[in-house]
Write a protein that holds these residues in place. Structure first.
Motif, PDB file in Angstrom:
ATOM      1  N   ASP A 161      31.852  38.492  37.936  1.00 26.12           N
ATOM      2  CA  ASP A 161      33.019  38.502  38.802  1.00 26.12           C
ATOM      3  C   ASP A 161      33.179  39.926  39.320  1.00 26.12           C
ATOM      4  O   ASP A 161      33.553  40.835  38.582  1.00 26.12           O
ATOM      5  N   ALA A 162      32.882  40.149  40.607  1.00 24.45           N
ATOM      6  CA  ALA A 162      32.887  41.494  41.186  1.00 24.45           C
ATOM      7  C   ALA A 162      34.239  41.876  41.765  1.00 24.45           C
ATOM      8  O   ALA A 162      34.358  42.922  42.388  1.00 24.45           O
ATOM      9  N   MET A 163      35.257  41.041  41.557  1.00 27.93           N
ATOM     10  CA  MET A 163      36.594  41.332  42.082  1.00 27.93           C
ATOM     11  C   MET A 163      37.547  41.565  40.916  1.00 27.93           C
ATOM     12  O   MET A 163      37.667  40.718  40.032  1.00 27.93           O
ATOM     13  N   PHE A 164      38.217  42.739  40.912  1.00 27.18           N
ATOM     14  CA  PHE A 164      39.179  43.008  39.842  1.00 27.18           C
ATOM     15  C   PHE A 164      40.281  41.955  39.880  1.00 27.18           C
ATOM     16  O   PHE A 164      40.985  41.808  40.872  1.00 27.18           O
ATOM     17  N   SER A 165      40.408  41.225  38.782  1.00 25.26           N
ATOM     18  CA  SER A 165      41.367  40.121  38.743  1.00 25.26           C
ATOM     19  C   SER A 165      42.220  40.155  37.488  1.00 25.26           C
ATOM     20  O   SER A 165      42.778  39.139  37.093  1.00 25.26           O
ATOM     21  N   GLY A 166      42.309  41.303  36.835  1.00 24.68           N
ATOM     22  CA  GLY A 166      43.135  41.400  35.639  1.00 24.68           C
ATOM     23  C   GLY A 166      42.407  42.047  34.483  1.00 24.68           C
ATOM     24  O   GLY A 166      41.278  42.530  34.615  1.00 24.68           O
ATOM     25  N   ALA A 167      43.038  42.023  33.326  1.00 24.56           N
ATOM     26  CA  ALA A 167      42.584  42.811  32.182  1.00 24.56           C
ATOM     27  C   ALA A 167      41.184  42.438  31.707  1.00 24.56           C
ATOM     28  O   ALA A 167      40.433  43.307  31.279  1.00 24.56           O
ATOM     29  N   TYR A 168      40.820  41.173  31.763  1.00 19.24           N
ATOM     30  CA  TYR A 168      39.561  40.729  31.165  1.00 19.24           C
ATOM     31  C   TYR A 168      38.525  40.321  32.215  1.00 19.24           C
ATOM     32  O   TYR A 168      37.595  39.575  31.911  1.00 19.24           O
ATOM     33  N   PHE A 169      38.678  40.811  33.455  1.00 18.85           N
ATOM     34  CA  PHE A 169      37.755  40.353  34.495  1.00 18.85           C
ATOM     35  C   PHE A 169      36.322  40.783  34.208  1.00 18.85           C
ATOM     36  O   PHE A 169      35.372  40.126  34.622  1.00 18.85           O
TER      37      PHE A 169
END
Length: 315
Positions: A235-243
């Protein structure tokens, strides 16, 4: 008796021309070698799109190397052979009004930038023909048949790719669900990318392709793998603490192995799928839920094949 000052010599001395020509040739050879070597810096190429992306990257590295070595070489030459005397504190001679030099440093960067632009456009056109993508707004395009027919050139699919905070789920046309993506080699696969919460990004470095996934929409996307092996989906998009833990395997195998896997997975009951964020979140709770506030991970997806996360991947 009047003395006459000697007239300055016109043009560059032959010796200096030879030195500059030799240095330029050496720089060119070094840059070509660096451009060819730069492909080895990348993960293994495993899709039809990879050669085009690698070619563009190689060209950019070669041009950058030529400019860098040329500038550094000129600086070193000036320091070694054209430096001022020990106690010389005078200013250097100005070079204002050199029209030829001004034209050169304007035209050369323009040509380089335009060459890269045209080649980049060509690469993008090739990628568009290999893996076309179409975005559908779920609020408008509610007919699944319209989404499924987005790519008539597909060999397999559509495979639904569901992203969450923080796990991946793959649903195949026959209803099989998995936590790892299985693909047959040399067959064009069509995906339907969707998100159940926030922005995510479907990125497989070995495929050289990345597609952002937008909530509230379905994106039709095509990829043709060309090399059997196990690769990493990130997942190359920052989407929260555990991305950063939102990763899984992409397994490219022969057509026969892919068919056998589908039959085997279809016979298995649904179990909890892979979700590394769930385990990390439980560890956080066991320590008192201290630190920055975070979103609790979504429940692990129920899948037929949870996969084997401990298996090593090629890239």
């Amino acid at each position: 008796m009047t003395s006459t000052s000697p007239s300055p010599r016109q043009g560059l001395p032959i010796r200096r021309i030879l030195v500059i020509s030799l240095a330029t040739l050496v720089n060119l050879v070094l840059s070509i070698w660096m451009a060819q070597w730069s492909v080895d810096w990348l993960p293994v190429a495993a899709s039809t799109a990879a050669p085009y992306v690698d070619g563009l990257f190689s060209l950019e590295v070669g041009i950058g190397c030529f400019i860098f070595v040329g500038c550094v070489g000129f600086i070193l030459w000036s320091v070694l052979f054209s430096r001022a005397d020990k106690y010389d504190e005078s200013d250097g001679l100005p070079i204002e009004g050199n029209t030829r030099l001004e034209i050169a440093w304007t035209v050369i960067p323009f040509v380089v930038v335009m060459a890269l632009a045209f080649y980049s456009i060509h690469v993008n056109e090739q990628l568009a023909s290999l893996g076309p993508k179409t975005k559908y707004d779920l609020a408008v395009d509610q007919q699944p048949d319209a989404v499924a027919a987005a790519d008539n050139l597909k060999d397999i699919g559509p495979i639904r790719v569901i992203s969450r905070q923080w796990s991946w789920e793959f649903v195949y046309p026959d209803g099989v669900r998995s936590s790892e993506l299985h693909l047959p080699v040399s067959q064009r696969a069509n995906f339907q990318l969707s998100s159940e919460d926030v922005l995510h990004s479907f990125y497989v470095p070995a495929f050289r392709l990345k597609q952002d996934i937008i909530p509230g929409s379905v994106i039709s996307y095509s990829i043709t793998p060309t090399r059997e092996g196990t690769y990493r989906l990130r997942d190359a998009m920052f989407s929260g603490a555990y991305f950063s833990s939102n990763q899984t395997h992409v397994i490219v195998e022969s057509g026969e192995a892919y068919d056998q896997w589908l039959k085997k997975a279809a016979s298995q009951p649904l179990v909890s799928g892979l979700s590394q964020a769930t385990e990390l979140y439980q560890q956080r709770l066991a320590k008192g839920d201290r630190g920055w506030a975070t979103v609790p991970p979504a429940a692990p997806p129920m899948v037929n094949d949870p996969g084997h996360p401990d298996v090593l991947h090629d890239a």
